[in-house]
Design an enzyme around this catalytic site. Structure first.
Site, mmCIF file in Angstrom:
data_model
loop_
_atom_site.group_PDB
_atom_site.id
_atom_site.type_symbol
_atom_site.label_atom_id
_atom_site.label_comp_id
_atom_site.label_asym_id
_atom_site.label_seq_id
_atom_site.Cartn_x
_atom_site.Cartn_y
_atom_site.Cartn_z
ATOM 1 C CB SER A 67 -0.820 -0.165 1.450
ATOM 2 O OG SER A 67 -1.783 1.352 1.375
ATOM 3 C CD GLU A 389 -9.287 3.007 7.827
ATOM 4 O OE1 GLU A 389 -8.957 2.324 8.899
ATOM 5 O OE2 GLU A 389 -8.207 2.785 7.585
ATOM 6 C CB ALA A 390 -9.588 10.778 9.086
ATOM 7 N NE ARG A 520 -5.312 1.948 15.594
ATOM 8 C CZ ARG A 520 -4.617 2.035 14.989
ATOM 9 N NH1 ARG A 520 -3.626 2.861 14.525
ATOM 10 N NH2 ARG A 520 -4.204 1.181 14.043
ATOM 11 N N PRO A 521 -1.749 1.287 19.332
ATOM 12 C CG PRO A 521 -1.826 -0.979 20.157
ATOM 13 C CD PRO A 521 -2.962 0.324 20.134
ATOM 14 C CB SER A 522 0.817 1.633 14.313
ATOM 15 O OG SER A 522 1.138 0.552 13.150
ATOM 16 N N GLY A 523 -1.193 -1.164 13.196
ATOM 17 C CA GLY A 523 -0.861 -2.262 13.159
ATOM 18 C C GLY A 523 -0.206 -2.869 11.768
ATOM 19 C CB THR A 524 0.321 -0.490 8.766
ATOM 20 O OG1 THR A 524 0.873 0.361 9.001
ATOM 21 C CG2 THR A 524 -0.737 -1.054 8.338
ATOM 22 N NE ARG A 529 -1.069 4.577 12.812
ATOM 23 C CZ ARG A 529 0.318 4.589 12.021
ATOM 24 N NH1 ARG A 529 1.052 5.753 11.675
ATOM 25 N NH2 ARG A 529 0.729 4.061 10.838
HETATM 26 P P1 NG1 Z 1 -2.075 1.043 11.209
HETATM 27 O O1 NG1 Z 1 -0.637 1.551 10.815
HETATM 28 O O2 NG1 Z 1 -2.353 -0.042 12.377
HETATM 29 O O3 NG1 Z 1 -2.622 2.612 12.118
HETATM 30 C C1 NG1 Z 1 -2.854 2.006 9.321
HETATM 31 C C2 NG1 Z 1 -3.742 3.275 9.005
HETATM 32 C C3 NG1 Z 1 -5.330 2.568 8.995
HETATM 33 C C4 NG1 Z 1 -5.406 1.637 7.473
HETATM 34 C C5 NG1 Z 1 -4.191 1.104 7.782
HETATM 35 C C6 NG1 Z 1 -3.952 0.063 6.179
HETATM 36 C C7 NG1 Z 1 -3.942 5.217 10.123
HETATM 37 C C8 NG1 Z 1 -4.074 5.992 11.348
HETATM 38 N N1 NG1 Z 1 -4.337 4.012 10.152
HETATM 39 O O4 NG1 Z 1 -3.035 1.074 10.213
HETATM 40 O O5 NG1 Z 1 -6.718 3.304 9.049
HETATM 41 O O6 NG1 Z 1 -5.246 1.789 6.254
HETATM 42 O O7 NG1 Z 1 -2.765 1.089 7.513
HETATM 43 O O8 NG1 Z 1 -3.242 0.306 5.223
HETATM 44 O O9 NG1 Z 1 -4.085 6.001 9.059
HETATM 45 ZN ZN ZN Z 2 -3.724 1.174 0.198
#
Ligand code: NG1
Ligand code: ZN
Length: 561
Positions: A67, A389-390, A520-524, A529
């Site tokens: 992405s 999502e924003a 929150r912990p990022s998932g990516t 964050r």
């Molecule tokens: P994480 O890294 O979990 O915050 C980000 C975006 C999500 C979503 C994912 C997948 C923000 C704050 N977070 O996730 O909304 O789009 O990437 O691409 O923008």
């Molecule tokens: Zn994407």
């Protein structure tokens, strides 16, 4: 069969050893990491997708992309038969398999899981995985590796769809399982025809002549710009200019371009300048599942007036609400009315002003944790569910039941004298349902819907910007030793662990007027964050800053020592 399966798996898994010191989690959007570390993961993702296809008896999808991440990263997401993200109940297995250390462990995990799930190898049912990839240079090799994973499960066939956007692949999976045409050309035809239908129904006299058809799109040097270049040949009534369209040797994927960059930094992407001041511009992310609009500021050329996912959502909500109203207006006999539940789904990152605006329209607004897998599921509970999502990832879902009632109504209104408004509303809603991707958020189809709605309203980008005024906000990230140490609840707005951190956040937030803050912990990414919102920018900045310091104090990298 079992013995043959065991030896095929053992043999092929041995070719893709797990790199040392890498632990992968399925995250907000599948597995993501630096591309050179991903061979074993992509092989295993192939196995997971193949098993998912066997389990469901349907076609599933495997998309190779990271992405908006830098070009050196890559990743993989699996799409379920209805085109949505793979069922969450399979994520623990996916994680365990991706991290299984040896081929023997892998085989044990597969056999145990297959038994639990009642999956039969090499059964009667056709099993197929559609593969797609974005434009990353590592995509092709990783796709070959995934194919090996798919073929390591006897009876499952990979089908390569080539370079596609993430939403295209999800759309193809969804269509295929409905027995409908699912090639790229079908996608382009469906989008261009439903767009034409909406444009033809723009009310006469609505500033049609004055509407500025020009739109400039930043393709993030990725797959989305490339596909839009192709699609735009089929579009009438629109003047789209694509920049950063992934031309050989020109520009790096996501580097100072793309929706994530524009939204987070609030600046114009490369390739845009003073000549574009005041024009309507849009930006895609690297795999074209996110869309934001922007306008280069007249006041400060280095910054943009951002129109984010919240405002796209608000525009769509306003339009759908109006069409639902028209659908039932002037209908005397109640049995001819078509009531519909309309739900709006946001996350804690939605600007508070957007939520207030939507509620003031009388709409039902609900919140889920971050990640489209959560938003999508919630939106599917309504006749019409709109989620965004924003950051610009979202779509509009129509329930099958509501769509078939709409079809019936269309036929009824076409034959009766009930007036033209309900019929037009039916036709518009049906066109929206075929334009906007029903499988997942899609920058290209979202863009066409925005353009159609703006034309319908006769709105300039200025009118749209003025829908409501965003509360100033700030987003920061803090590198920590272990992001899994943060556990949240209440759609990620409250911290449960570590103890005491929520109290510290509350105390900071209380210092400012109309302020809101969460972490929150990022998932990516390997970060925590921090998001803060307040009535003026300095307050949002300073709140985000002081909460980041608390995060650092509780969990910072110094605790590694
Ligand atoms: P994480 O890294 O979990 O915050 C980000 C975006 C999500 C979503 C994912 C997948 C923000 C704050 N977070 O996730 O909304 O789009 O990437 O691409 O923008
Ligand atoms: Zn994407």
């Amino acid at each position: 069969m079992a013995e043959e399966q065991r030896s095929v798996l053992l043999e092929s898994a041995a070719q893709f050893p797990v790199p040392h010191g890498v632990t992968l989690s399925y995250g907000t959007a599948g597995f993501r990491a630096e591309a050179s570390k991903l061979s074993s993961t992509l092989f295993r993702a192939g196995i997971i997708a193949a098993l998912r296809s066997l389990k469901t008896g349907c076609t599933v999808g495997l998309m190779i992309t990271a992405s908006h991440n830098p070009v050196g990263d890559n990743g993989v997401k699996i799409a379920d038969p209805d085109g949505s993200m793979m069922a969450q109940s399979w994520e623990p297995f996916a994680e365990a398999l991706a991290n299984a250390e040896t081929p023997e462990c892998l085989v044990e995990l597969v056999f145990q899981f297959v038994k639990e799930e009642g999956i039969t190898f090499g059964g009667e049912r056709p099993a197929e995985v559609l593969l797609g990839r974005d434009t990353r240079p590592t995509g092709e090799a990783l796709l070959e590796v995934s194919k090996q994973g798919i073929k390591a499960i006897i009876g499952v066939v990979p089908l390569d769809m080539g370079i596609v956007t993430t939403p295209q692949l999800h759309w193809m999976v969804w269509r295929k399982n409905k027995g409908l045409n699912a090639l790229e050309l079908d996608y382009f035809m469906q989008l261009s025809e439903s767009f034409r239908c909406l444009i033809e129904m723009v009310p006469e006299g609505i500033t049609k002549q004055n509407f500025d058809l020009r739109l400039i799109v930043d393709g993030a040097n990725g797959v989305g710009g490339m596909k839009l270049e192709q699609l735009k040949e089929l579009l009438t009534g629109q003047e789209i200019q694509v920049r950063n369209a992934c031309k050989q040797g020109l520009g790096v994927l996501n580097e100072r371009v793309g929706a994530d960059y524009v939204q987070k930094e609030k600046v114009a992407p490369c390739g845009f300048g003073p000549n574009d001041i005041g024009l309507r511009c849009a930006s895609f992310d690297g795999d074209a599942d996110r869309l934001v609009y922007f306008r280069i500021s007249r006041v400060n050329i280095n910054s943009v007036d951002l129109v984010d996912g919240d405002k796209i959502l608000s525009l769509f909500a306003l339009f759908i609400k109006e069409q639902l109203h028209m659908l039932n207006s002037g209908i005397k006999d109640l049995k001819n009315a078509l009531p519909a539940s309309l739900g709006i789904v946001q996350t804690a990152y939605a600007n508070g002003a957007s939520t207030d605006y939507l509620k003031q329209l009388g709409l039902e607004v609900v919140f889920t944790p971050t990640g489209v897998k959560y938003l999508h599921k919630k939106a599917a509970e309504y006749d019409i569910g709109i989620y965004f999502e924003a950051n610009g990832h979202g779509t509009i879902l129509f329930s099958e039941d509501f769509l078939s009632k709409l079809q019936e109504k269309k036929n009824y209104f076409a034959a009766s004298s009930a007036g033209s408004d309900p019929l037009k509303a039916c036709l518009r809603l049906l066109a929206v349902s075929s334009l906007i991707n029903q499988a997942v958020g899609d920058a290209i189809s979202g863009l066409l819907l925005v353009e159609a709605v703006l034309q319908y309203m006769g709105w300039t980008v200025q009118n749209w910007i003025e829908l409501y005024h965003d509360l100033p906000s700030r987003q920061l990230k803090v590198k920590v030793a272990d992001r899994t140490a943060v556990i949240t609840t209440d759609a990620e707005t409250q911290v449960l662990r570590p103890f005491g951190l929520q109290e510290a956040i509350d105390a900071e937030t209380a210092k400012y007027d109309r302020a809101r803050c969460f972490i929150r912990p990022s998932g990516t990414e390997d970060v925590i964050r921090v998001y803060a919102e307040a009535s003026y920018q300095e307050a949002a900045d300073s709140l985000a800053q002081s909460v980041s310091q608390h995060v650092d104090r509780f969990l910072g990298l110094q605790s590694l020592k």
